[in-house]
Design a protein around this motif. Sequence first.
Motif, mmCIF file in Angstrom:
data_model
loop_
_atom_site.group_PDB
_atom_site.id
_atom_site.type_symbol
_atom_site.label_atom_id
_atom_site.label_comp_id
_atom_site.label_asym_id
_atom_site.label_seq_id
_atom_site.Cartn_x
_atom_site.Cartn_y
_atom_site.Cartn_z
ATOM 1 N N LEU A 161 34.611 22.357 35.331
ATOM 2 C CA LEU A 161 33.973 22.668 34.042
ATOM 3 C C LEU A 161 32.606 23.308 34.236
ATOM 4 N N GLY A 162 32.364 23.815 35.443
ATOM 5 C CA GLY A 162 31.067 24.421 35.739
ATOM 6 C C GLY A 162 30.042 23.382 36.148
ATOM 7 N N GLY A 163 28.917 23.848 36.644
ATOM 8 C CA GLY A 163 27.854 22.950 37.073
ATOM 9 C C GLY A 163 27.274 23.375 38.409
ATOM 10 N N THR A 164 26.734 22.404 39.157
ATOM 11 C CA THR A 164 26.049 22.670 40.420
ATOM 12 C C THR A 164 26.913 22.212 41.589
ATOM 13 N N LEU A 165 27.100 23.082 42.561
ATOM 14 C CA LEU A 165 27.843 22.738 43.765
ATOM 15 C C LEU A 165 27.007 21.770 44.604
ATOM 16 N N VAL A 166 27.534 20.551 44.834
ATOM 17 C CA VAL A 166 26.762 19.549 45.574
ATOM 18 C C VAL A 166 27.318 19.286 46.969
ATOM 19 N N ASP A 167 28.571 19.659 47.214
ATOM 20 C CA ASP A 167 29.129 19.470 48.550
ATOM 21 C C ASP A 167 30.322 20.398 48.731
ATOM 22 N N LEU A 168 30.566 20.773 49.973
ATOM 23 C CA LEU A 168 31.627 21.728 50.299
ATOM 24 C C LEU A 168 32.381 21.186 51.507
ATOM 25 N N LYS A 169 33.706 21.109 51.393
ATOM 26 C CA LYS A 169 34.511 20.534 52.459
ATOM 27 C C LYS A 169 35.243 21.573 53.300
ATOM 28 N N VAL A 170 35.410 22.786 52.794
ATOM 29 C CA VAL A 170 36.209 23.797 53.487
ATOM 30 C C VAL A 170 35.400 25.074 53.627
ATOM 31 N N LYS A 171 35.382 25.638 54.825
ATOM 32 C CA LYS A 171 34.642 26.878 55.074
ATOM 33 C C LYS A 171 35.482 28.096 54.696
ATOM 34 N N GLN A 172 34.801 29.252 54.583
ATOM 35 C CA GLN A 172 35.473 30.523 54.344
ATOM 36 C C GLN A 172 36.551 30.754 55.404
ATOM 37 N N GLY A 173 37.786 31.004 54.936
ATOM 38 C CA GLY A 173 38.892 31.256 55.857
ATOM 39 C C GLY A 173 39.582 30.005 56.360
ATOM 40 N N GLY A 174 39.144 28.819 55.921
ATOM 41 C CA GLY A 174 39.736 27.571 56.395
ATOM 42 C C GLY A 174 41.096 27.297 55.764
ATOM 43 N N LYS A 175 41.886 26.446 56.412
ATOM 44 C CA LYS A 175 43.208 26.065 55.917
ATOM 45 C C LYS A 175 43.099 24.787 55.082
ATOM 46 N N VAL A 176 43.861 24.727 53.976
ATOM 47 C CA VAL A 176 43.868 23.546 53.111
ATOM 48 C C VAL A 176 45.307 23.150 52.798
ATOM 49 N N GLN A 177 45.474 21.873 52.524
ATOM 50 C CA GLN A 177 46.742 21.363 52.047
ATOM 51 C C GLN A 177 46.663 21.159 50.535
ATOM 52 N N ARG A 178 47.794 21.228 49.888
ATOM 53 C CA ARG A 178 47.824 21.013 48.440
ATOM 54 C C ARG A 178 47.279 19.617 48.111
ATOM 55 N N GLY A 179 46.363 19.547 47.129
ATOM 56 C CA GLY A 179 45.771 18.286 46.716
ATOM 57 C C GLY A 179 44.526 17.886 47.492
ATOM 58 N N ALA A 180 44.173 18.666 48.544
ATOM 59 C CA ALA A 180 42.983 18.346 49.327
ATOM 60 C C ALA A 180 41.718 18.706 48.545
ATOM 61 N N VAL A 181 40.658 17.925 48.747
ATOM 62 C CA VAL A 181 39.381 18.217 48.086
ATOM 63 C C VAL A 181 38.714 19.411 48.769
ATOM 64 N N ILE A 182 38.363 20.417 47.965
ATOM 65 C CA ILE A 182 37.679 21.612 48.480
ATOM 66 C C ILE A 182 36.169 21.454 48.360
ATOM 67 N N ALA A 183 35.728 20.937 47.216
ATOM 68 C CA ALA A 183 34.289 20.859 46.937
ATOM 69 C C ALA A 183 34.036 19.843 45.840
ATOM 70 N N TRP A 184 32.751 19.581 45.621
ATOM 71 C CA TRP A 184 32.323 18.701 44.537
ATOM 72 C C TRP A 184 31.314 19.458 43.676
ATOM 73 N N ILE A 185 31.515 19.448 42.355
ATOM 74 C CA ILE A 185 30.630 20.147 41.423
ATOM 75 C C ILE A 185 30.147 19.162 40.366
ATOM 76 N N GLU A 186 28.814 19.093 40.224
ATOM 77 C CA GLU A 186 28.210 18.174 39.258
ATOM 78 C C GLU A 186 27.923 18.895 37.959
ATOM 79 N N ARG A 187 28.501 18.388 36.892
ATOM 80 C CA ARG A 187 28.307 19.011 35.584
ATOM 81 C C ARG A 187 26.871 18.844 35.092
ATOM 82 N N ALA A 188 26.395 19.865 34.371
ATOM 83 C CA ALA A 188 25.049 19.784 33.787
ATOM 84 C C ALA A 188 25.050 18.757 32.666
ATOM 85 N N GLU A 189 23.972 17.963 32.583
ATOM 86 C CA GLU A 189 23.893 16.929 31.535
ATOM 87 C C GLU A 189 23.440 17.526 30.214
#
Length: 593
Positions: free
Chosen positions: A565-593
């Motif tokens: 829903l938009g907001g601030t990127l607070v953490d990133l789990k996968v780098k550019q070009g990295g492999k992911v599995q379905r359902g894996a967490v890519i990043a965390w985004i904190e919504r603006a209050e």
Amino acid sequence: MKRKIQFSLVYRDMWQSSGKFQPRKDQLERIAPVIIEMGCFSRVETNGGAFEQVNLLAGENPNDAVRAFCKPFNEAGIKTHMLDRGLNALRMYPVPDDVRRLMYRVKHAQGVDIPRIFCGLNDERNIIPSIRWAAEAGMTPQATLCITSSPVHTVEYYAAKADLFVEAGATEICLKDMAGIGRPRFLGRLTKAIKEKHPDVIIEYHGHTGPGLSMASVLEVCENGADVIDTAIEPLSWGKVHPDIISVREMLADAGFDVPEINMNAYMKARTLTQEFIDDWLGYFINPTNKHTSSLLLGCGLPGGMMGSMMADLGGIQGVINNLRKKKGVPELTTDDMLVALFNEVEYVWPKVGYPPLVTPFSQYVKNIALFNLLTIEQGKGRYVMMDDSVWGMILGKSGKIPGTIAPELVELAKQKGYEFVDADPHTFYPDALDSFREEMAKNGWDCGKDDEELFELAMHPEQYRNYKSGQAKKNFLADLDKAKAARLQANGPKLSPEELSAFKHAKADAVVAPEAGQLFYEIRGGADGTPAVEPAIGRKYSADELLCHILTPWGEIADVPACLGGTLVDLKVKQGGKVQRGAVIAWIERAE
């Protein structure tokens, strides 16, 4: 009523003397109208020194920041000034002539009125060319006397330097008391000597509050003819920074000088905004010891602004020395023991290397000689064993003429190493370089910018500018900020494991999960100016309808991944070009209050 005294707000140096970074462009745009509203400043220091470099280190464009900060002051008729290190310009090592000439054209176009030109050695050969180039660019050159206290640095010595600068075209002289160790009566006599010979030259006094002499010094220079006084505002005034405008104004008004009134409502707004900037992010990079004064600084003459980095260096050497002492069976040294030993060694070394004024970069050089001497003495190797090329360059005269005499033991050591002392004009060692940087801009598809300001930044800060253009600087900065926040949390609360810290960071954030398996791309082709494709920086803002990344599936389709829903990127789990599995967490985004 006595003479009129003007005030300058050294907003840039307030921050540089307190910590590592400077406010962002958007923050400077907010504070500028409030500074104007205060009604008491005829000048504001906007940039120079480390301002441009630390903007790049934070992943920000310094040219945009300088233009935005200067514009309201230009419109209000308030003069802007910048710190210029002469031969070193806006960095810590020498700059070719063609880059220095371009700097004055660029800074004038950006709205800077006055360059404060200094050389840590007070060598006129490093200052006079800049006076000429600044005047040719339409600026008002202010030549600087770096103040220190030694048998060499007499009133006559400084007054003779001022004569040379005025003859070369300087219409202003700054007494730069960077360590705050200038003795008040001495500064008064110097001001009087310059003013009596050059009554039309404007004299500006810049004094730090570290050892506690600055208020007496302000009064003395004003009583003897100074025209402009540099000041600060809360919450960054005092400590090892600068005296506060309120106290300076009240003292001078009581002494009968004609000084402007302060709009206290605006002062409080500026104070609140500055505190907001500290709380937002700048405070994570401010050393709290810089809020303390210390009379210990008078003996060694080191500037207060370097105390934070000095204490960090001291701690590292202390550990090594104590390991050696433990093996010898002798008592270990406390931090206070080390500090006193270092200050004593600085006092011993300083005359041996010819009394260079202890200002950037020579204060660092002298401190490093003393610090490593403590180590090598403990090792039984004697002094002057660990001196790098920069230190030797100062001793040999490659940075300019040392004001005193190099000690015989150092002359002999140089001879043993096959080094030669030089007296050539320092700038002749550094050939013009703009053409090569212009070629690099063209090769990378980078625009030289308005008034060649982007070309100038590359030429002045090559490594930092390249990292800024690639996006690496922003990533590094936000990673450092993340670490600083975690360190503050650990210091002020219960000790947390890495897992607990991560959970705390994600407490208000939404997880972005991969809708499909495959290879992840945040960017497909990189930046429009040829910069490589990289993952976004922590702290990046996303709107609700913006995409975070794309996933190339094994069957060749591209799945778009929205930023929740938009907001601030607070953490990133996968780098550019990295492999992911379905359902894996890519990043965390904190919504603006």
